[in-house]
Design an enzyme around this catalytic site. Structure first.
Site, short mmCIF file in Angstrom:
data_model
loop_
_atom_site.label_atom_id
_atom_site.label_comp_id
_atom_site.label_asym_id
_atom_site.label_seq_id
_atom_site.Cartn_x
_atom_site.Cartn_y
_atom_site.Cartn_z
N HIS A 1 -9.45 9.07 2.95
CA HIS A 1 -8.99 8.00 2.07
C HIS A 1 -9.21 8.46 0.64
O HIS A 1 -10.28 8.97 0.30
CB HIS A 1 -9.77 6.71 2.34
CG HIS A 1 -9.11 5.49 1.76
ND1 HIS A 1 -9.01 5.28 0.40
CD2 HIS A 1 -8.50 4.44 2.35
CE1 HIS A 1 -8.37 4.13 0.19
NE2 HIS A 1 -8.05 3.61 1.36
N HIS B 1 -11.89 9.07 6.70
CA HIS B 1 -11.59 7.65 6.87
C HIS B 1 -11.07 7.31 8.26
O HIS B 1 -11.47 6.31 8.85
CB HIS B 1 -10.54 7.28 5.82
CG HIS B 1 -10.14 5.84 5.79
ND1 HIS B 1 -11.04 4.83 5.49
CD2 HIS B 1 -8.95 5.22 6.02
CE1 HIS B 1 -10.41 3.66 5.53
NE2 HIS B 1 -9.15 3.86 5.86
N ARG C 1 -1.44 8.83 9.24
CA ARG C 1 -1.22 7.39 9.49
C ARG C 1 -0.75 6.68 8.23
O ARG C 1 -1.31 6.86 7.14
CB ARG C 1 -2.54 6.75 9.94
CG ARG C 1 -2.47 5.25 10.08
CD ARG C 1 -3.79 4.70 10.55
NE ARG C 1 -4.81 4.88 9.54
CZ ARG C 1 -5.27 3.92 8.75
NH1 ARG C 1 -4.79 2.69 8.83
NH2 ARG C 1 -6.21 4.16 7.87
N ARG D 1 -1.07 8.81 1.83
CA ARG D 1 -2.47 9.12 1.57
C ARG D 1 -2.83 10.59 1.52
O ARG D 1 -3.69 11.01 0.76
CB ARG D 1 -3.28 8.49 2.69
CG ARG D 1 -4.16 7.43 2.19
CD ARG D 1 -4.82 6.76 3.32
NE ARG D 1 -4.67 5.34 3.08
CZ ARG D 1 -5.15 4.42 3.88
NH1 ARG D 1 -5.76 4.77 4.97
NH2 ARG D 1 -5.00 3.17 3.57
N GLU E 1 0.85 -1.20 0.00
CA GLU E 1 0.00 0.00 0.00
C GLU E 1 0.88 1.24 0.00
O GLU E 1 2.10 1.16 0.19
CB GLU E 1 -0.94 -0.02 1.22
CG GLU E 1 -1.99 -1.13 1.12
CD GLU E 1 -2.89 -1.25 2.32
OE1 GLU E 1 -2.75 -0.46 3.26
OE2 GLU E 1 -3.73 -2.16 2.32
P1 FAD Z 1 -13.83 -0.14 15.74
O1 FAD Z 1 -13.44 -1.33 14.97
O2 FAD Z 1 -14.46 0.97 15.00
O3 FAD Z 1 -14.78 -0.59 16.90
C1 FAD Z 1 -15.43 0.36 17.71
C2 FAD Z 1 -16.49 -0.37 18.51
O4 FAD Z 1 -17.01 0.50 19.51
C3 FAD Z 1 -17.68 -0.80 17.69
O5 FAD Z 1 -18.06 -2.08 18.13
C4 FAD Z 1 -18.76 0.23 18.06
O6 FAD Z 1 -20.06 -0.23 17.90
C5 FAD Z 1 -18.42 0.45 19.51
N1 FAD Z 1 -18.89 1.72 20.08
C6 FAD Z 1 -18.64 2.97 19.64
N2 FAD Z 1 -19.21 3.86 20.48
C7 FAD Z 1 -19.82 3.15 21.46
C8 FAD Z 1 -20.58 3.49 22.60
N3 FAD Z 1 -20.87 4.77 22.91
N4 FAD Z 1 -21.06 2.51 23.39
C9 FAD Z 1 -20.82 1.20 23.09
N5 FAD Z 1 -20.11 0.82 22.00
C10 FAD Z 1 -19.62 1.79 21.21
N6 FAD Z 1 -6.97 -0.13 9.03
C11 FAD Z 1 -5.95 -0.96 8.76
O7 FAD Z 1 -4.99 -1.03 9.53
N7 FAD Z 1 -6.01 -1.76 7.66
C12 FAD Z 1 -7.06 -1.74 6.80
O8 FAD Z 1 -7.08 -2.47 5.83
C13 FAD Z 1 -8.13 -0.86 7.06
N8 FAD Z 1 -9.18 -0.77 6.21
C14 FAD Z 1 -10.24 0.02 6.56
C15 FAD Z 1 -11.35 0.04 5.73
C16 FAD Z 1 -12.46 0.78 6.09
C17 FAD Z 1 -13.67 0.81 5.21
C18 FAD Z 1 -12.45 1.53 7.30
C19 FAD Z 1 -13.64 2.32 7.71
C20 FAD Z 1 -11.32 1.53 8.09
C21 FAD Z 1 -10.21 0.79 7.73
N9 FAD Z 1 -9.07 0.77 8.53
C22 FAD Z 1 -8.05 -0.07 8.22
C23 FAD Z 1 -9.07 1.43 9.82
C24 FAD Z 1 -9.35 0.38 10.89
O9 FAD Z 1 -10.33 -0.50 10.40
C25 FAD Z 1 -9.83 0.98 12.18
O10 FAD Z 1 -8.98 2.02 12.57
C26 FAD Z 1 -9.83 -0.07 13.27
O11 FAD Z 1 -10.61 -1.16 12.85
C27 FAD Z 1 -10.37 0.51 14.55
O12 FAD Z 1 -10.54 -0.53 15.45
P2 FAD Z 1 -11.16 -0.19 16.87
O13 FAD Z 1 -11.31 -1.50 17.57
O14 FAD Z 1 -10.37 0.86 17.52
O15 FAD Z 1 -12.58 0.46 16.55
C1 SIN Z 2 -7.42 0.19 2.55
O1 SIN Z 2 -7.61 -1.01 2.35
O2 SIN Z 2 -7.19 1.00 1.67
C2 SIN Z 2 -7.52 0.70 3.93
C3 SIN Z 2 -6.23 0.55 4.58
C4 SIN Z 2 -6.16 1.44 5.77
O3 SIN Z 2 -7.01 2.27 6.01
O4 SIN Z 2 -5.17 1.29 6.49
#
Ligand code: FAD
Ligand code: SIN
Length: 561
Positions: free
Chosen positions: A268, A375, A410, A314, A145
């Site tokens: 993104h 994003h 990032r 990015r 990437e």
């Molecule tokens: P999340 O996975 O967002 O989980 C948050 C949780 O908290 C959820 O369950 C939500 O329901 C819960 N929540 C929120 N507020 C409350 C509340 N008030 N009360 C109770 N529950 C609550 N990153 C990478 O490193 N590689 C990738 O390939 C990548 N691809 C991505 C693709 C997309 C489409 C997106 C949107 C993001 C991507 N990212 C990627 C970023 C990455 O996915 C996220 O930064 C990461 O998953 C965040 O994980 P997390 O556990 O911190 O939060």
């Molecule tokens: C992607 O697959 O382009 C998302 C990767 C990321 O947000 O780190």
């Protein structure tokens, strides 16, 4: 203490069909750990914390619904002998534009491979391939990437997040010490200060709305892990699902914890531009496999912006697209991977291929219309290397946290990695330094007189207004004037929202509206504090980085907290 006590102003719970006061009961035992969120950070923490006590995990929708679930590209980590920790560190520092904390970068990069192996032990299945020239031997199929000097992204086709959630939810459901409460949205953290208890401020748990019953329950635990993800929904156009409303940052800020670097919102470059689909990402891995960006005239344009072209970090690619769209008046650009063999595209990106095809675009033959969209939140609740915040007993892990890893931008696929390392370190730290027994009994949430919230249409209008103004004034390119205009408007909207919050039924929509307004304010105030352009923060009034601001974070604490 009454609900009008200024130290702890409990809000009115007003049921749509209720017209009497209900004093809500504390119906739950105390837990050793409360986890807010069931993405990669919350689930990984819960699995680890289960070794040191009971765990309540609350999540505001179904167990798998999270940003994690939609992750496509994968997890960046040094898993090949052709790669090195030093290269991953340097790539992260370069993308971070002078603002990363190098000690944090080194720790996360070095601890990554061990956490990935643990993820596999919990049941995660990554895509593998045959080792060239060694029949019968398999290795990770490493993706590439933007900003990475090597192939180092482990992935599960283009559905990495879905596979992570499958594995971790299954593992958590099979762990007796973990109790998962779905459709439970945390309203606010409970702290000693809010309860009027003398001494340093400390987190004691959270008030949580059970969406099914409409009641607010007390979850008390000496250790709370905030794993509530990011805030993409603050913007009109985003790759994030609906859960991403910045609840964790808003709750932590209200409780007195420091929040930093919120101006660094990552856009993104390639979100699908389609009238029927909102928020569908076209992974950066597609550019990693050779896709090129073209204007509506079919001409490539990235070489005019950066010698790394489509694989520049990015912020550069998103700004280049934004600038091309403004220059030509186009409402999108194209991403083109048609020069690759169709079987390869279909095998490598089955979800993107299928989703586009269902919506009339055959990506093996046609260009994909794309636009940049909000994003990722690079800033967040300030933590140390163990996820500990300034508030004793409160950890922040995953996207909600500002650890210093990402700096001003990032590096792609470093966030899932950060979540794994952060969750592991926080759970270990919590087990090694347990908080003393709760100093007070927590009062139940106090409910009030019912009113019919027929003003809900206003709530939805306010939601839209914030998201649009953030898109128009505080997105990829900013100016002082636009930031000031945004702040003035947000101030007014917050006054209206406060009235709602104290007068009407608490619903998930209202809670989220209150949180996105707070987070919008924090983004604007951080942006106004930084008189330079750096990484993702680009202000036309200060178009260059200012060396005096290298290594300086924009930190906000709530006054009077
Ligand atoms: P999340 O996975 O967002 O989980 C948050 C949780 O908290 C959820 O369950 C939500 O329901 C819960 N929540 C929120 N507020 C409350 C509340 N008030 N009360 C109770 N529950 C609550 N990153 C990478 O490193 N590689 C990738 O390939 C990548 N691809 C991505 C693709 C997309 C489409 C997106 C949107 C993001 C991507 N990212 C990627 C970023 C990455 O996915 C996220 O930064 C990461 O998953 C965040 O994980 P997390 O556990 O911190 O939060
Ligand atoms: C992607 O697959 O382009 C998302 C990767 C990321 O947000 O780190």
């Amino acid at each position: 203490m009454t609900r009008h006590d200024p130290r702890f102003r409990t809000r009115l719970i007003v049921g749509v069909e209720l017209d009497y006061v209900i004093a809500e009961m504390n119906d739950l035992p105390d837990f050793d750990h409360l986890v807010i969120g069931s993405g990669i950070a919350g689930l990984f923490y819960a699995l680890k914390a289960a070794a040191s006590g009971t765990v309540a995990l609350v999540t505001k929708k179904g167990s798998a619904e999270s940003n994690t679930n939609y992750a496509q590209g994968g997890i960046a980590s040094v898993m090949s002998s052709e790669d090195s920790f030093e290269l991953h560190v340097q790539d992260t520092l370069t993308a971070g534009a002078g603002l990363c904390r190098e000690d944090v970068v080194r720790t996360v990069v070095q601890e990554g491979p061990a956490r990935i192996r643990e993820l596999i032990e919990y049941g995660m299945r990554f895509t593998e391939r045959d080792v060239p020239g060694q029949p019968g031997r398999r290795e990770f199929d490493l993706g590439r990437e933007g900003g990475h000097s090597k192939r180092r992204i482990v992935h599960a086709q283009d559905m990495t997040g879905r596979e992570i959630e499958r594995a971790l939810v299954e593992a958590a459901e099979g762990t007796p010490q973990i109790q998962i409460f779905q459709n439970h949205i945390a309203v606010d953290l409970i702290t000693t200060q809010k309860l009027g208890v003398a001494g340093p401020n400390r987190c004691l748990g959270a008030y949580v709305l059970d969406k099914a019953s409409g009641t607010v329950r007390v979850f008390s635990a000496p250790t709370v892990a905030l794993a509530s993800g990011g805030c993409g929904k603050v913007y009109l156009y985003t790759t994030n699902p609906d859960i991403a409303t910045g609840d964790g940052v808003a709750m932590a800020y209200r409780s007195g914890a420091a929040v930093a670097n919120m101006e660094f919102i990552q856009f993104h470059p390639t979100c699908l531009y389609h009238p029927k689909i909102k928020s569908f990402l076209i992974s950066e891995a597609v550019r990693g496999e050779g896709a090129v960006l073209r204007g509506l005239d079919g001409q490539e344009f990235m070489a005019r912006y950066d010698p790394r072209k489509e694989l520049a970090p990015r912020d550069i690619v998103a700004r280049a697209i934004d600038s091309e769209m403004k220059r030509t008046g186009a409402d999108h650009v194209y991403l083109d991977i048609t020069h690759k063999p169709a079987p390869f595209i279909i095998r490598r990106f089955p979800n993107i291929y299928r989703t586009c095809l269902e919506n009339g675009i055959d990506i093996t033959k046609e260009c994909i219309p794309v636009v940049p969209a909000a994003h990722y939140q690079c800033g967040g609740v300030v933590t140390d290397m163990n996820g500990a915040t300034e508030l004793a007993g409160l950890y922040a892990i995953g996207e909600v946290a500002c650890t210093g890893l990402h700096g001003a931008n990032r590096l792609a696929s470093n966030s899932l990695l950060e979540a794994l390392v952060g969750a592991h370190r926080a759970a270990r730290h919590a087990a090694e330094s347990p908080q003393p027994k709760l100093p007070v009994a927590i009062p139940p949430w106090q409910s009030g007189h019912a009113q019919n919230p027929d003003e809900m249409v206003v709530v939805s209008h306010l939601w839209d207004e914030i998201r649009r103004l953030m898109w128009d004034y505080v997105a990829i390119v900013r100016t002082n004037k636009r930031l000031q205009r945004a702040l003035n408007r947000i101030d007014n909207l917050q006054t209206e929202i406060r009235d709602f919050y104290w007068d009407f039924v608490v619903t998930a929509d209202l809670l989220e509206l209150r949180n996105i307004a707070t987070v919008a304010e924090l983004i604007v105030r951080c942006a106004m504090q930084r008189p330079e352009s750096r990484g993702l923060h680009y202000n036309l009034d200060y178009p260059k980085p200012d060396p005096a601001w290298a290594q300086r974070d924009t930190v906000l604490r709530r006054s009077g907290a």
